[in-house]
Enzyme design. Structure first.
Site, short mmCIF file in Angstrom:
data_model
loop_
_atom_site.label_atom_id
_atom_site.label_comp_id
_atom_site.label_asym_id
_atom_site.label_seq_id
_atom_site.Cartn_x
_atom_site.Cartn_y
_atom_site.Cartn_z
CG ASP A 161 -9.92 -0.87 -3.01
OD1 ASP A 161 -9.38 -0.46 -4.06
OD2 ASP A 161 -10.90 -0.32 -2.49
CG ASP B 93 -11.39 5.57 -6.90
OD1 ASP B 93 -11.11 4.65 -7.67
OD2 ASP B 93 -11.61 5.40 -5.67
C1 GLA Z 1 -11.75 2.65 -4.54
C2 GLA Z 1 -10.25 2.89 -4.38
C3 GLA Z 1 -9.89 2.91 -2.90
C4 GLA Z 1 -10.69 3.97 -2.17
C5 GLA Z 1 -12.16 3.69 -2.39
C6 GLA Z 1 -13.09 4.75 -1.86
O1 GLA Z 1 -12.12 1.37 -4.14
O2 GLA Z 1 -9.54 1.89 -5.04
O3 GLA Z 1 -8.50 3.15 -2.75
O4 GLA Z 1 -10.37 5.24 -2.64
O5 GLA Z 1 -12.48 3.60 -3.78
O6 GLA Z 1 -14.40 4.35 -2.06
#
Ligand code: GLA
Length: 339
Positions: free
Chosen positions: A201, A136
Site C-alpha cells: 500500500d 485482494d
Molecule cells: C490491502 C490492499 C489495499 C486495501 C486494503 C483493505 O492492504 O492492498 O489497497 O484494499 O487491503 O484492507
C-alpha cells in the site's frame, strides 16, 4: 480512472460517503475528464452469510436510497452510482479470510473473503449491478495459496457471471506484487483488459474524521509516491489493456504539496497506471483538481499503446529523464523527475 474509498475512508465506508463522493466526481469536472469508476473497498461487508452462503450486509450501512428498495441491498448503491452516469466497483478477497482480519480501525472481522464462494459471489456482484471488482490477497497469503491459480479461478467465475448477467465485470487483481503477477496476471482468464497491483500500500489510510493518535501522525511523503512508482515498473508486462497498478493515488491528501501532487500525477500518467483517486473528493483544492483533469497529461495517460516508461538518463544524481514511445509513430512522452 475513478475513485476508491480506501485511502481516505478505510473501513468506515458507507452509503452516505459513497453517494457524496460519487456526486462530487460527477459534478467537479472529473467525470467529464474521464474518471468513471466509484469503487467501494474493504469495510462494506463484515463477513456474514445466510444459510445458502449468500452475502449479508448491514442494513444501516447500506439502506434504501430510492422508494421501492430494500435496506441492506448493495444493488441500491450500484444503482445510485449508475444514475450519475458512473460505473460501480466493489471489493473482496481471494482467500477465505479477507484483510478485515487485520483491521485498520475498529473491530476485526473474519471470513470477509470469497474462497469457497467464487461462483456465487462474483455472480452476486454482477447481479447487484457492479461493473468492477478488486480482489485482494490477505486470505490467499495467509493460506499460502498460488496467486496464479486462485486468480485464474476467479477470472473464470467472473466470465461465468458476465455470461449470466450480460454485464462486464472489470477484474482488478491486488496481490501486491508478492508472486510476480507481471508474469501471469496479463493473461489471466484471457480478459481483454486487466490491472494488477505491483506493490504494497502506498500509505496506510488517512481518515480525516478519525482522530486517534495513529491517524493523526500519518503524513504522506515523497518516499511513498516514489516507492510505489519504482515498485510498479514492469514495462515488459504492460501494453494496451494490461496495466501495472501502482496503487490508488494520494494526490490532495495530508502531506501532499502542489509540487508533490504534480510529481505524482506526472509519474502515474507517464506510466499509464490506473488513476484511482484516493482523496476525499469534497476536499480537493482547485490546484489538485486542475492537475487531475489536465487534458494534456491525460492524453499521455490515455495513449492507446498504454506503455510504461524507461529511465533514459540521469544527467545529475536525483534528476531523472523517463521516456516512453506513444502510438503516433516517432512520438515520445518524456518526464523529468526531480527526486
Ligand atoms: C490491502 C490492499 C489495499 C486495501 C486494503 C483493505 O492492504 O492492498 O489497497 O484494499 O487491503 O484492507
Amino acid at each position: 480512472m475513478g475513485w476508491n474509498s480506501w485511502n481516505s475512508f478505510a473501513n468506515i465506508v458507507n452509503s452516505q460517503i459513497v453517494q457524496q463522493q460519487a456526486q462530487t466526481l460527477a459534478s467537479n469536472g472529473m467525470k467529464k475528464a474521464g474518471y468513471e469508476y466509484v469503487v467501494i473497498d474493504e469495510g462494506w461487508w463484515l463477513g456474514e452469510r445466510d444459510a445458502e452462503g449468500n452475502i449479508l450486509v448491514n442494513a444501516k450501512q447500506w439502506p434504501a436510497i430510492q422508494p421501492g428498495q430494500k435496506d441492506g441491498d448493495m444493488a441500491n448503491i450500484a444503482a445510485y452510482i449508475h444514475s450519475l452516469g458512473l460505473k460501480a466497483g466493489i471489493y473482496t478477497d481471494a482467500g477465505q479470510d479477507g484483510c478485515s482480519m487485520y483491521p485498520d480501525s475498529g473491530p476485526k472481522y473474519m471470513s470477509t473473503g470469497s474462497e469457497g464462494h467464487y461462483d456465487q459471489d462474483f455472480l452476486q456482484f454482477s447481479k447487484w449491478g457492479f461493473d468492477y471488482v478488486k480482489v485482494d490477497w490477505c486470505g490467499g497469503a495467509k493460506d499460502k495459496r498460488s496467486g496464479a491459480v486462485q486468480y485464474a479461478l476467479i477470472a473464470h467465475a467472473i466470465q461465468k457471471a458476465e455470461k449470466t448477467t450480460g454485464r462486464k465485470l472489470y477484474f482488478s487483481i491486488c496481490e501486491w506484487g508478492s508472486q510476480n503477477p507481471w508474469f501471469w496476471a496479463p493473461g489471466v482468464g484471457e480478459n481483454d483488459s486487466t490491472i494488477w497491483r505491483t506493490g504494497g500500500d502506498i500509505i496506510p489510510p488517512v481518515v480525516e474524521s478519525l482522530h486517534d493518535a495513529e491517524h493523526d501522525k500519518r503524513v504522506i511523503t515523497s518516499g511513498n509516491v516514489l516507492e510505489s512508482f519504482e515498485a510498479g515498473l514492469h514495462p515488459e508486462a504492460q501494453h494496451t489493456g494490461y496495466f501495472n497498478d501502482l496503487d490508488m493515488m494520494v494526490m490532495g491528501m495530508r502531506g501532499m504539496t502542489d509540487a508533490l501532487d504534480r510529481t505524482h500525477m506526472g509519474l502515474w500518467v507517464i506510466s499509464s497506471a490506473p488513476l484511482m483517486v484516493g482523496a476525499d473528493l469534497t476536499r480537493l483544492s482547485p490546484a489538485t483538481l486542475s492537475l487531475l483533469t489536465n487534458q494534456e497529461a491525460l492524453a499521455i495517460h490515455n495513449d492507446p499503446y498504454g506503455l510504461q516508461p524507461i529511465k533514459a538518463d540521469e544527467p545529475t544524481p536525483g534528476i531523472q529523464v523517463w521516456a516512453k514511445p506513444m502510438a503516433i509513430a516517432g512520438r515520445r512522452a518524456v518526464a523529468i523527475l526531480n527526486r
